[in-house]
Design an enzyme around this catalytic site. Structure first.
Site, PDB file in Angstrom:
ATOM      1  NE  ARG B  20      -6.359  20.050  38.373  1.00 52.67           N
ATOM      2  CZ  ARG B  20      -7.681  19.940  38.462  1.00 52.67           C
ATOM      3  NH1 ARG B  20      -8.215  19.289  39.458  1.00 52.67           N
ATOM      4  NH2 ARG B  20      -8.458  20.470  37.521  1.00 52.67           N
ATOM      5  CB  THR B  21      -6.479  13.068  42.285  1.00 50.39           C
ATOM      6  OG1 THR B  21      -5.231  12.598  42.776  1.00 50.39           O
ATOM      7  CG2 THR B  21      -7.503  11.960  42.340  1.00 50.39           C
ATOM      8  CG  LEU B  22      -8.337  15.026  36.747  1.00 47.62           C
ATOM      9  CD1 LEU B  22      -8.104  14.864  35.250  1.00 47.62           C
ATOM     10  CD2 LEU B  22      -8.867  16.417  37.024  1.00 47.62           C
ATOM     11  CG  ASN B 124      -2.986  16.324  43.479  1.00 49.15           C
ATOM     12  OD1 ASN B 124      -3.696  15.390  43.087  1.00 49.15           O
ATOM     13  ND2 ASN B 124      -1.657  16.233  43.514  1.00 49.15           N
ATOM     14  N   PRO B 125      -6.633  16.192  45.573  1.00 44.62           N
ATOM     15  CG  PRO B 125      -8.885  15.611  45.375  1.00 44.62           C
ATOM     16  CD  PRO B 125      -7.800  16.401  44.706  1.00 44.62           C
TER      17      PRO B 125
END
Lengths: 278, 243
Positions: B20-22, B124-125
């Site tokens: 996921r986007t970090l 997970n934006p």
């Protein structure tokens, strides 16, 4: 001649290229009690005849609010109609939630028609036995559609379905050209007259009919019994002869539209003597 | 390499490593937009930063959406491209109906809000702040959506540093019925302040205009800047021990 051999299954064609099961489903619509719809540029009126099974029971609900800007009147298997109404409500509310704007009625009827078509092409399903008169608002104004069990849909200025709807259709055919510019009151009046036509002489009263209106600036609402009875009385529709089309401001015409006021908009039909007497 | 080792030690064989986007990697700086007399004006520079490096200098961060809207984004550029792809599909299906109805800016804004909020709920934006502006049937619309799904409408909006540097100027100087020239001047004033004060701004910007007639996105151009302040002459005078 060959109907019996090819009518068991919806997925069987007849030699003449017909799907009898679909046609039988459309018969079911004709057996249901009448439903009528008409529209002007800005309003749609739906009306239906509510016949209860017996004096002891209540009548079935045949007009459903789908959203503030869409309503539906059904004829045929009301259970099927309820299921489809639920589907329509679901689609509308999902669209409203995602896009914060009302689902255009034109798109809803296409989705409805596609859903009906599926049931004409699966051997384990049967077609919906209900016809739907969908009235709603769009960017381009008010619309009235008729959805068939066959999966076809058509747009109408005015239409009637169900038993004895032909009488109403004949009345509407004579008048529909004026509906586009009709006022809200005139539209309701025409709907009530068309409803009366299907009753074959029986007295028109609010206990046996339901009327619903929606329009630009007016969310869908089913008129309550009192209001409908008042309108019936105002227009003096109870067993009355057909009145001329031109009716001025509803506010001004306290006695109802019976008086022939100057400025009749219609040329020929306004002078006709007796209503339908089939 | 690290993630491979993690997978090997994972006793639950079929479980994939969580992806996921970090953090964002290639980011765009502020976008500023205002309503004016005939529609919406939106300005963004063309920089794509890679951390503190001003790496890409021709990134278009304002794009037209359908017939009635324009979308500007700051934040992760790859996520912006993903959003554009999604919206492209949305507009495509909308056009396929071919029925005279079309998605207006309000609808697109609402759709984007749903998208951003749902991604945020999954941790997970899409790492963007989006500005959606448009005109439909004479109605002007200007809204913003953040990466956590916060959305609102206003007469002037900005993302990132623009909120801190441009909005105060707009609050003072924006008014209803700005002409096109005045609107552009106002936006340029905001962009100039951002250019001076935001380290991730580059001096190459585009201004997009949307009206009932359609969309125009200007060719990239640079703002004139002034550095001739007395304080900048002989900068090391008085700075004892500076190297």
């Amino acid at each position: 001649m060959f109907r019996n051999q090819y009518d068991t299954d919806v997925t069987t064609w007849s030699p003449a290229g017909r799907l009898f099961q679909v046609e039988y489903a459309m018969e079911a619509v004709k057996q249901g009690s009448a439903a009528i719809g008409l529209r002007s540029k800005t309003h749609v009126v739906l009306a239906c005849v509510n016949k209860a099974n017996s004096e002891l029971s209540s009548h079935q609900k045949k007009i459903f609010k789908v959203d503030d800007h869409i309503g539906v009147a059904i004829a045929g298997l009301t259970a099927d109609g309820r299921v489809l109404s639920r589907y329509m409500r679901s689609e509308c509310i999902n669209h409203s939630f995602t896009y914060e704007s009302p689902l255009p009625v034109g798109r809803l009827v296409v989705q409805l028609a596609d859903k009906a078509q599926v049931c004409t092409q699966r051997s384990w399903k049967r077609p919906f036995g209900v016809g739907l008169l969908v009235g709603g608002l769009d960017e381009s104004g008010a619309h009235l559609y008729y959805n068939c069990p066959s999966g076809n849909y058509f747009e109408y200025q005015a239409f009637a379905i169900g038993s004895r709807s032909q009488a109403a259709k004949t009345y509407l055919e004579r008048r529909f050209e004026n509906f586009v510019d009709s006022s809200r009151e005139d539209l309701i009046r025409d709907a009530l007259i068309a409803t009366r036509e299907t009753l074959q002489g029986e007295k028109l009263r609010s206990s046996i009919c339901t009327v619903a209106v929606l329009g630009v600036g007016e969310p869908f609402q089913i008129l309550d019994q009192e209001t409908v009875q008042q309108l019936i009385d105002k227009f003096e529709l109870v067993g009355e002869e057909e009145t001329p089309a031109a009716e001025p401001d509803a506010a001004a015409a306290d006695e109802g539209g019976a008086a022939e006021q100057g400025g009749g908009t219609e040329p020929g039909p306004a002078a006709e003597p007796a209503p339908m007497d089939i | 390499m690290d993630s491979n080792q993690a997978k090997q030690h994972n006793l639950l064989g079929s479980e994939a490593a969580s992806e996921r986007t970090l953090y964002p990697y290639v980011t765009g700086s502020s976008v500023v937009a205002i309503k004016y007399k005939d529609g919406i004006l939106m300005a963004a520079d063309m920089g794509g930063s890679y951390g503190s490096t001003l790496r890409y200098k021709s990134v278009e961060r304002v794009k037209p959406i359908g017939k009635h809207s324009i979308l500007g984004a700051s934040g992760e550029i790859s996520d912006f491209q993903e959003i554009l792809r999604s919206l492209d599909e949305l507009i495509l299906y909308d056009n396929m109906w071919d029925d005279g109805n079309s998605l207006g800016p309000k609808e697109v804004h609402s759709y984007l809000t749903r998208m951003m909020y749902n991604r945020r709920n999954k941790f997970n934006p899409l790492w963007n702040s989006l500005i959606l502006g448009g005109v439909k049937n004479g109605q002007k619309y200007l809204g913003m959506v953040s990466m956590i799904g916060v959305n609102f409408e206003d007469n002037h909006v900005a993302t990132g540093f623009g909120n801190h540097l441009a909005r105060p100027i707009l609050r003072d100087e924006w008014h209803e019925n700005l002409s096109f020239e005045d609107g552009v001047k106002l936006l340029e004033k905001c962009m100039r302040v951002l250019l001076y004060r935001d380290r991730s701004a580059v001096n190459k910007l585009q201004i997009a205009k949307i009206t009932e007639e359609g969309v125009t996105i200007s060719q990239p151009y640079a703002l004139k800047t002034f550095w001739g302040f007395a304080a900048f002459e002989n900068p090391t005078v008085g700075a004892e021990g500076s190297w």
